[in-house]
Design a protein around this motif. Structure first.
Motif, PDB file in Angstrom:
ATOM      1  N   ILE A 385       0.832  -1.207   0.000  1.00 28.75           N
ATOM      2  CA  ILE A 385       0.000   0.000   0.000  1.00 28.75           C
ATOM      3  C   ILE A 385       0.867   1.259   0.000  1.00 28.75           C
ATOM      4  CG2 ILE A 385      -1.718   1.302   1.306  1.00 28.75           C
ATOM      5  CD1 ILE A 385      -2.823  -1.397   2.300  1.00 28.75           C
ATOM      6  N   VAL A 386       1.919   1.261   0.809  1.00 25.61           N
ATOM      7  CA  VAL A 386       2.805   2.428   0.853  1.00 25.61           C
ATOM      8  C   VAL A 386       3.449   2.662  -0.504  1.00 25.61           C
ATOM      9  CG1 VAL A 386       4.960   3.333   1.811  1.00 25.61           C
ATOM     10  CG2 VAL A 386       3.267   2.320   3.326  1.00 25.61           C
ATOM     11  N   PHE A 387       3.923   1.607  -1.156  1.00 22.66           N
ATOM     12  CA  PHE A 387       4.587   1.770  -2.445  1.00 22.66           C
ATOM     13  C   PHE A 387       3.632   2.230  -3.532  1.00 22.66           C
ATOM     14  CE2 PHE A 387       8.809   0.326  -1.563  1.00 22.66           C
ATOM     15  CZ  PHE A 387       9.544   0.676  -2.685  1.00 22.66           C
ATOM     16  N   THR A 388       2.445   1.650  -3.597  1.00 24.19           N
ATOM     17  CA  THR A 388       1.517   2.020  -4.666  1.00 24.19           C
ATOM     18  C   THR A 388       0.984   3.436  -4.477  1.00 24.19           C
ATOM     19  OG1 THR A 388      -0.235   0.884  -3.432  1.00 24.19           O
ATOM     20  CG2 THR A 388       0.824  -0.340  -5.205  1.00 24.19           C
ATOM     21  N   THR A 389       0.646   3.805  -3.260  1.00 31.04           N
ATOM     22  CA  THR A 389       0.156   5.166  -3.028  1.00 31.04           C
ATOM     23  C   THR A 389       1.280   6.192  -3.103  1.00 31.04           C
ATOM     24  OG1 THR A 389       0.363   4.858  -0.617  1.00 31.04           O
ATOM     25  CG2 THR A 389      -1.791   4.421  -1.620  1.00 31.04           C
ATOM     26  N   GLY A 390       2.525   5.730  -3.019  1.00 32.56           N
ATOM     27  CA  GLY A 390       3.649   6.650  -3.175  1.00 32.56           C
ATOM     28  C   GLY A 390       3.663   7.309  -4.543  1.00 32.56           C
ATOM     29  N   TYR A 391       3.249   6.567  -5.578  1.00 33.29           N
ATOM     30  CA  TYR A 391       3.172   7.155  -6.917  1.00 33.29           C
ATOM     31  C   TYR A 391       2.047   8.184  -7.000  1.00 33.29           C
ATOM     32  CZ  TYR A 391       6.607   3.900  -8.759  1.00 33.29           C
ATOM     33  OH  TYR A 391       7.783   3.226  -8.999  1.00 33.29           O
ATOM     34  N   LEU A 392       0.990   7.977  -6.238  1.00 29.04           N
ATOM     35  CA  LEU A 392      -0.085   8.969  -6.202  1.00 29.04           C
ATOM     36  C   LEU A 392       0.412  10.261  -5.557  1.00 29.04           C
ATOM     37  CD1 LEU A 392      -3.167   6.802  -5.132  1.00 29.04           C
ATOM     38  CD2 LEU A 392      -2.115   7.068  -7.391  1.00 29.04           C
ATOM     39  N   THR A 393       1.287  10.129  -4.563  1.00 22.76           N
ATOM     40  CA  THR A 393       1.878  11.312  -3.935  1.00 22.76           C
ATOM     41  C   THR A 393       2.595  12.153  -4.966  1.00 22.76           C
ATOM     42  OG1 THR A 393       2.215  10.041  -1.900  1.00 22.76           O
ATOM     43  CG2 THR A 393       3.415  12.115  -2.111  1.00 22.76           C
ATOM     44  N   GLN A 394       3.438  11.505  -5.778  1.00 30.08           N
ATOM     45  CA  GLN A 394       4.198  12.235  -6.785  1.00 30.08           C
ATOM     46  C   GLN A 394       3.292  12.855  -7.838  1.00 30.08           C
ATOM     47  OE1 GLN A 394       6.609  10.236  -9.800  1.00 30.08           O
ATOM     48  NE2 GLN A 394       8.388  11.406  -9.103  1.00 30.08           N
ATOM     49  N   LEU A 395       2.300  12.096  -8.314  1.00 31.04           N
ATOM     50  CA  LEU A 395       1.403  12.629  -9.344  1.00 31.04           C
ATOM     51  C   LEU A 395       0.618  13.827  -8.825  1.00 31.04           C
ATOM     52  CD1 LEU A 395      -0.094   9.506 -11.184  1.00 31.04           C
ATOM     53  CD2 LEU A 395       1.900  10.879 -11.763  1.00 31.04           C
ATOM     54  N   SER A 396       0.176  13.774  -7.577  1.00 30.69           N
ATOM     55  CA  SER A 396      -0.583  14.901  -7.027  1.00 30.69           C
ATOM     56  C   SER A 396       0.282  16.151  -6.954  1.00 30.69           C
ATOM     57  CB  SER A 396      -1.131  14.552  -5.643  1.00 30.69           C
ATOM     58  OG  SER A 396      -0.104  14.439  -4.674  1.00 30.69           O
ATOM     59  N   LEU A 397       1.559  15.993  -6.619  1.00 33.88           N
ATOM     60  CA  LEU A 397       2.458  17.145  -6.552  1.00 33.88           C
ATOM     61  C   LEU A 397       2.732  17.718  -7.941  1.00 33.88           C
ATOM     62  CD1 LEU A 397       4.941  15.871  -3.826  1.00 33.88           C
ATOM     63  CD2 LEU A 397       3.283  17.730  -3.600  1.00 33.88           C
ATOM     64  N   TYR A 398       2.943  16.843  -8.930  1.00 33.99           N
ATOM     65  CA  TYR A 398       3.096  17.305 -10.313  1.00 33.99           C
ATOM     66  C   TYR A 398       1.880  18.128 -10.730  1.00 33.99           C
ATOM     67  CZ  TYR A 398       7.132  14.465 -11.791  1.00 33.99           C
ATOM     68  OH  TYR A 398       8.380  13.942 -11.967  1.00 33.99           O
ATOM     69  N   TRP A 399       0.714  17.572 -10.473  1.00 36.13           N
ATOM     70  CA  TRP A 399      -0.511  18.232 -10.912  1.00 36.13           C
ATOM     71  C   TRP A 399      -0.691  19.571 -10.212  1.00 36.13           C
ATOM     72  CZ3 TRP A 399      -5.035  19.810  -8.541  1.00 36.13           C
ATOM     73  CH2 TRP A 399      -6.077  20.157  -9.402  1.00 36.13           C
ATOM     74  N   ILE A 400      -0.452  19.633  -8.913  1.00 38.30           N
ATOM     75  CA  ILE A 400      -0.612  20.881  -8.168  1.00 38.30           C
ATOM     76  C   ILE A 400       0.350  21.941  -8.685  1.00 38.30           C
ATOM     77  CG2 ILE A 400      -0.257  21.966  -5.911  1.00 38.30           C
ATOM     78  CD1 ILE A 400      -1.378  19.394  -4.663  1.00 38.30           C
ATOM     79  N   LEU A 401       1.610  21.573  -8.927  1.00 36.96           N
ATOM     80  CA  LEU A 401       2.583  22.540  -9.444  1.00 36.96           C
ATOM     81  C   LEU A 401       2.183  23.029 -10.831  1.00 36.96           C
ATOM     82  CD1 LEU A 401       5.929  20.886  -8.278  1.00 36.96           C
ATOM     83  CD2 LEU A 401       4.823  22.926  -7.331  1.00 36.96           C
ATOM     84  N   GLY A 402       1.555  22.152 -11.616  1.00 41.56           N
ATOM     85  CA  GLY A 402       1.118  22.535 -12.953  1.00 41.56           C
ATOM     86  C   GLY A 402      -0.037  23.513 -12.959  1.00 41.56           C
ATOM     87  N   THR A 403      -0.715  23.675 -11.830  1.00 42.67           N
ATOM     88  CA  THR A 403      -1.827  24.628 -11.774  1.00 42.67           C
ATOM     89  C   THR A 403      -1.350  26.077 -11.661  1.00 42.67           C
ATOM     90  OG1 THR A 403      -2.024  24.542  -9.343  1.00 42.67           O
ATOM     91  CG2 THR A 403      -3.293  22.924 -10.609  1.00 42.67           C
ATOM     92  N   PHE A 404      -0.065  26.286 -11.384  1.00 46.71           N
ATOM     93  CA  PHE A 404       0.441  27.646 -11.197  1.00 46.71           C
ATOM     94  C   PHE A 404       0.938  28.290 -12.489  1.00 46.71           C
ATOM     95  CE2 PHE A 404       0.767  25.784  -6.957  1.00 46.71           C
ATOM     96  CZ  PHE A 404       0.223  26.792  -6.175  1.00 46.71           C
ATOM     97  N   SER A 405       1.551  27.506 -13.383  1.00 48.36           N
ATOM     98  CA  SER A 405       2.088  28.085 -14.622  1.00 48.36           C
ATOM     99  C   SER A 405       2.203  27.017 -15.690  1.00 48.36           C
ATOM    100  CB  SER A 405       3.468  28.707 -14.372  1.00 48.36           C
ATOM    101  OG  SER A 405       4.032  29.195 -15.582  1.00 48.36           O
ATOM    102  N   THR A 406       1.971  27.427 -16.971  1.00 49.18           N
ATOM    103  CA  THR A 406       2.150  26.520 -18.103  1.00 49.18           C
ATOM    104  C   THR A 406       3.322  26.934 -18.975  1.00 49.18           C
ATOM    105  OG1 THR A 406       0.578  27.813 -19.442  1.00 49.18           O
ATOM    106  CG2 THR A 406      -0.301  25.937 -18.204  1.00 49.18           C
ATOM    107  N   ASP A 407       3.998  28.044 -18.632  1.00 53.40           N
ATOM    108  CA  ASP A 407       5.142  28.489 -19.418  1.00 53.40           C
ATOM    109  C   ASP A 407       6.274  27.478 -19.287  1.00 53.40           C
ATOM    110  OD1 ASP A 407       6.745  30.712 -20.843  1.00 53.40           O
ATOM    111  OD2 ASP A 407       7.965  30.238 -19.077  1.00 53.40           O
ATOM    112  N   LEU A 408       6.882  27.104 -20.427  1.00 55.86           N
ATOM    113  CA  LEU A 408       7.877  26.039 -20.435  1.00 55.86           C
ATOM    114  C   LEU A 408       9.093  26.387 -19.590  1.00 55.86           C
ATOM    115  CD1 LEU A 408       8.827  23.737 -23.295  1.00 55.86           C
ATOM    116  CD2 LEU A 408      10.684  24.967 -22.190  1.00 55.86           C
ATOM    117  N   LYS A 409       9.599  27.603 -19.699  1.00 46.62           N
ATOM    118  CA  LYS A 409      10.812  27.972 -18.974  1.00 46.62           C
ATOM    119  C   LYS A 409      10.547  28.086 -17.470  1.00 46.62           C
ATOM    120  CE  LYS A 409      13.452  30.043 -22.727  1.00 46.62           C
ATOM    121  NZ  LYS A 409      12.703  29.341 -23.778  1.00 46.62           N
ATOM    122  N   SER A 410       9.404  28.619 -17.098  1.00 48.92           N
ATOM    123  CA  SER A 410       9.045  28.661 -15.689  1.00 48.92           C
ATOM    124  C   SER A 410       8.846  27.253 -15.148  1.00 48.92           C
ATOM    125  CB  SER A 410       7.771  29.485 -15.500  1.00 48.92           C
ATOM    126  OG  SER A 410       7.380  29.506 -14.148  1.00 48.92           O
TER     127      SER A 410
END
Length: 490
Positions: A385-410
């Motif tokens: 359970i820890v290992f499988t949900t660990g990937y969800l942790t990373q995906l949620s962080l990617y998605w949250i960071l993507g909500t702030f900017s879509t500019d490639l260099k930023s």
């Protein structure tokens, strides 16, 4: 057709103002951007259209993860790299992630100068060193090559980490990002499934402890050698097109000095430091759980684990990605749901594993699914359970960071700092698990403490999620440094 009055209005709107800035191929007005559509792309035949598409780029990034990080994960998922004891492998991994942390810390400027494609080529060249170093150690007992390969691979893999993260944050449209994140993560775990199948098929008869067969590593090397092919197939960012024919928003090229100035500005932002602890925590479990698996389970039980874990993960990340794109909820509501889906099961499983460690004490066990059925399941399920949900942790962080900017260099700066924090956590995790004379439970307790610190950071970060991302590189300069290029829109 635009009238003279509308041209004057456009010119007036193009005053030097951060809110009314322009990036290459985009006009930004009051926080909204209007893409320049590539009509030639839309009217082209299916092959060039598919070849330049965001979907194909995500598939290629998935393929690179398939033959690179996924093969490394498959070896790590054996516990201690499949070696007879986990301590040298943990030290090697600690050095690998420390080198990766140093590179990714400055990855934003490097990716912006070299480009995503060529950065991935650099990473792919050294991928075969990973599997070959374990082979040399397992067969010939040579330690230095494993350490050297891991250090060099850490520096070069940093290019892939930042490159793929930048693409994940900037290539897809906001409403499709979860879907593409799911595809990328699924392909990465597909590589781990193949790696796990290799591990299990070559080690299923060994119900005792110790290391896996050294010939297993040669199969991993074969997969890693194909990385250069997938890297060369990537399109350069300026040629990538979204499904509506629009280009990826990209700001003007700036000097090295301004790149590092922009990185410093980016590092000072509140959201950057709020994501530090969650990113540090996201893969910290790799070292602690790998040691747990290596010290308490048989060789074939560890091999089976390396097969089952990614098999379970794939449908989870696909469904999770679709949840992140669910338009019926606001971005903040999706952020809260994404957070709760991994933090609750992980917190519960850490309590569970703490109970298991209490049962084990400081003794080494060799639990096997054939010999210790119920006891093996009881001790291994929280690991799964820890290992499988660990990937969800990373995906949620990617998605949250993507909500702030879509500019490639930023996005490259965001991705570089995020992966630096993440690899720092992995380096520390493997380092504290490399002590041969220490209590194996202590690193686990450290992991629990970091989770406790992660929760308030995630709460504050989710509260900052905007309703729409910025398409302007606000780190590149002050308002009077933004290049304005008002475009006529018919």
């Amino acid at each position: 057709m635009a009238t003279p009055d509308s041209k004057d209005d456009t010119k007036a709107a193009a005053e030097v103002d951060v809110q009314n800035a322009t990036v290459d191929n985009y006009v930004v007005d009051d926080g909204e951007y209007f893409a320049e559509i590539d009509q030639a792309y839309l009217t082209s035949t299916w092959f060039p259209k598919f070849f330049r598409s965001v979907l194909f780029q995500m598939i290629l990034f998935g393929a690179l993860s398939f033959v690179g990080p996924a093969m490394s994960d498959a070896i790590s998922n054996l516990g201690g790299g499949g070696l007879s004891t986990p301590y040298l492998a943990n030290l090697a991994n600690a050095l690998n992630y420390a080198a990766g942390c140093l590179m990714t810390l400055f990855g934003g400027p490097l990716i912006n100068k070299f480009g995503i494609k060529w950065s991935c080529v650099i990473a792919a060249i050294t991928m075969p060193l990973g599997g070959s170093s374990y082979y040399v150690k397992a067969r010939y007992g040579i330690d230095w090559y494993l350490l050297f390969a891991k250090i060099l691979g850490g520096f070069t893999s940093g290019f892939l980490y930042v490159g793929e993260t930048t693409a994940m944050l900037s290539y897809p449209r906001q409403e499709d990002r979860g879907f593409y994140l799911g595809i990328w993560s699924a392909m990465r775990n597909s590589g781990s499934i193949i790696g796990g199948a290799i591990n299990f098929s070559t080690n299923y008869v060994n119900s005792g402890g110790g290391g896996i067969r050294w010939s297993t590593y040669l199969i991993f090397v074969g997969f890693e050698c194909t990385g250069i092919v997938w890297a060369f197939l990537l399109s350069q960012s300026r040629h990538v097109r979204r499904k509506d024919g629009s280009k990826v928003p990209t700001s003007e090229n700036i000097t090295w000095k301004r790149e590092f100035t922009a990185l410093w500005r980016h590092a000072q932002k509140k959201k950057t430091w709020l994501v530090f602890i969650p990113a540090f925590y996201s893969f910290f479990y790799g070292g602690t759980m790998g040691t747990y698996l290596s010290l308490h389970f048989s060789v074939r039980a560890r091999a089976l684990s390396s097969l089952v874990t990614p098999t379970v993960t794939i449908p989870m990340v696909i469904i999770y990605g679709r949840l992140l794109d669910w338009q019926r909820w606001t971005q903040k509501q999706r952020g809260w749901a994404a957070f709760l889906l991994w933090v609750i099961p992980q917190a519960a499983c850490f309590i569970w594993i703490g109970i298991e460690y209490h049962k084990f004490g400081t003794k080494k066990a060799t639990l096997d699914y054939g010999l210790n059925g119920s006891r093996w399941a009881e001790a291994w399920l929280p690991y799964l359970i820890v290992f499988t949900t660990g990937y969800l942790t990373q995906l949620s962080l990617y998605w949250i960071l993507g909500t702030f900017s879509t500019d490639l260099k930023s996005s490259s700066r965001t991705g570089g700092l995020f992966r630096a924090f993440e690899t720092a956590g992995q380096a520390v995790s493997y380092a504290i698990n490399s002590n041969t004379g220490g209590d194996s439970r202590m690193p686990f307790y450290v992991n629990c403490a970091i989770l406790a610190l992660t929760i308030p950071s995630m709460i504050m970060l989710i509260r900052m999620i905007p309703e729409a991302p910025s398409s302007v590189d606000l780190d590149a300069g002050d308002a009077d440094e933004v290049v304005i290029e008002a475009r006529k829109i018919d």
